[in-house]
Design an enzyme around this catalytic site. Sequence first.
Site, PDB file in Angstrom:
ATOM      1  N   GLU A 264     -14.537 -15.769   1.245  1.00  0.00           N
ATOM      2  CA  GLU A 264     -13.401 -14.864   1.438  1.00  0.00           C
ATOM      3  C   GLU A 264     -13.524 -14.206   2.808  1.00  0.00           C
ATOM      4  O   GLU A 264     -14.386 -14.534   3.610  1.00  0.00           O
ATOM      5  CB  GLU A 264     -13.391 -13.809   0.326  1.00  0.00           C
ATOM      6  CG  GLU A 264     -14.676 -13.002   0.246  1.00  0.00           C
ATOM      7  CD  GLU A 264     -14.763 -12.091  -0.970  1.00  0.00           C
ATOM      8  OE1 GLU A 264     -13.795 -12.029  -1.740  1.00  0.00           O
ATOM      9  OE2 GLU A 264     -15.809 -11.448  -1.153  1.00  0.00           O
TER      10      GLU A 264
ATOM     11  N   ASP B  93     -14.579  -3.118   3.469  1.00  0.00           N
ATOM     12  CA  ASP B  93     -13.804  -4.203   4.077  1.00  0.00           C
ATOM     13  C   ASP B  93     -13.346  -3.860   5.491  1.00  0.00           C
ATOM     14  O   ASP B  93     -12.153  -3.945   5.810  1.00  0.00           O
ATOM     15  CB  ASP B  93     -12.589  -4.545   3.218  1.00  0.00           C
ATOM     16  CG  ASP B  93     -12.935  -4.730   1.757  1.00  0.00           C
ATOM     17  OD1 ASP B  93     -14.006  -5.276   1.479  1.00  0.00           O
ATOM     18  OD2 ASP B  93     -12.134  -4.323   0.892  1.00  0.00           O
TER      19      ASP B  93
END
Length: 539
Positions: free
Chosen positions: A194, A13
Amino acid sequence: MTRNPILPGFNPDPSIVRVGDDYYIATSTFEWFPGVQIHHSRDLANWELVARPLVRARQLDMRGDPDGCGVWAPCLSHDGARFHLIYTDVKRYGRTTVGGASGASLRDFHNYLVTCETIAGEWSDPIHLNSSGFDPSLFHDEDGRKWLLNMLWDHRPGRNRFAGIVLQEYSPAERRLIGERLNIFPGTALGLTEAPHLYRRDGWYHLLTAEGGTGWNHAVTMARSRSLTGPYELHPDIHILSSRTRPDAPLQRAGHADLVETPAGEPWLVYLCGRPLPNRGRCVLGRETAIQPMRWGEDGWLYTLGEPGLPMRDVPGPEGRRPADTRADFDDPALPIDFQWLRTPEPEAILSLGARPGHLRLYGRESIGSLFTQALVARRQQAFCYSASCLLEFAPRHFQQAAGLVAYYNASKFHYLHVSHDEEVGRHLRVMSALPDSPQADAFTAPVAIPEGPVELRAEVDYERLRFAWRVPSGDWQWLAEQFDASILSDEASAPGLPNFTGAFVGMACQDLSGAGLPADFDWFAYRERDFSPRGSAA
């Protein structure tokens, strides 16, 4: 050439920011404490771990957070005066029923903001922003206003759980969100939308998101609008980066990206990826961070260089430095930065570097895999082949006391070479394995009697194979007969419905289930990455 991944091992991430000539990448740490890893570079090829900013209980307390929860998807940004770090602390992922099906749609995603003038300084106490979803990011617009984005989680039956990307203004003066929350992007048919990041260029607002889930179907989706609040039109290719249709690509699971520009205006994209084991297809190194140069087309859209939409294993740039062998002798008052522990913001309850100078003392606490206070200190596995060893002094008096060397993913996936004691064998060592893909949840090897005094423990990992050995100092290595499956230390080795988003660690642990807190002293710990070996080589 620079070879991807630039941040090997569990570093998912990525969020990237440039301040002058300095680049910083923040990555997720999940249940490992301190929270958030920040690496620094000046050439986009060589990166150094320089900070973990969430170090206080007021900032982060993960005691009780389930495996795979904790700190998700930080966003690191700079507004010209201060760094801003936004992160999620996930408190509930949902329970699992018999058969692995999800038994709950309710989840708790708490989003916070901390700030600091310098990367390695003391970061502020957190401001709670919202709890409506995860993957928050902060956009600093050209007019000085700040906007929070995050995916919206919808728990209602029959609804799309990933309900789009929402936008709301943040007021630094009031230290809270203000105005109405707007859903600006519903996502595409690929779904699981997302990881939003927003940028402004040539009068356009460009929105990057991740879609397809963080496994094999992961992708980077792009859209743009003349207005901040939309509507957002999709990129001509819809997904600008993905390996979901290319099982032959060396970098799989590509997605969850962020964009940065060099001082010369050249765009680079960082994103997470996974490298499957050649024989088993499991990503034991977890989700890693890769980078590659991009280009702005004449139509104003962002495109990859080379093969359209495909991650690049090698990119133009300096050759990255090979990792140095690391040996921690525990002579300093602080734990070496490579190491982390699990969940608790009170390290003094589980470890000490001063109780016995020159040693890491672990106090026997809860069982291995506990969600609260377990004494386990470990570092990431960052190569397919490595050697790890340590020198342990530990005098257990009964079977509830144990300490040793562990290859660990989470409470349901580990191999633990530990020293213990029982009335039949006396002081001994054996391996306990937690097996996620076996009818038997855990397994033990037969105990091996060992003499009193210090003992060296050793692990050798070669792709999916793990071997353990032990010796008295300066003696010959004694290899355990068993070979262990290292591939279970991966996201892919799990029952359906469980959160598996981290990576393999190797380190030291100590338990005392009697509650007496018997300590174990580790004189040193060594980790060395190496080439493949049929048995491995001395650590």
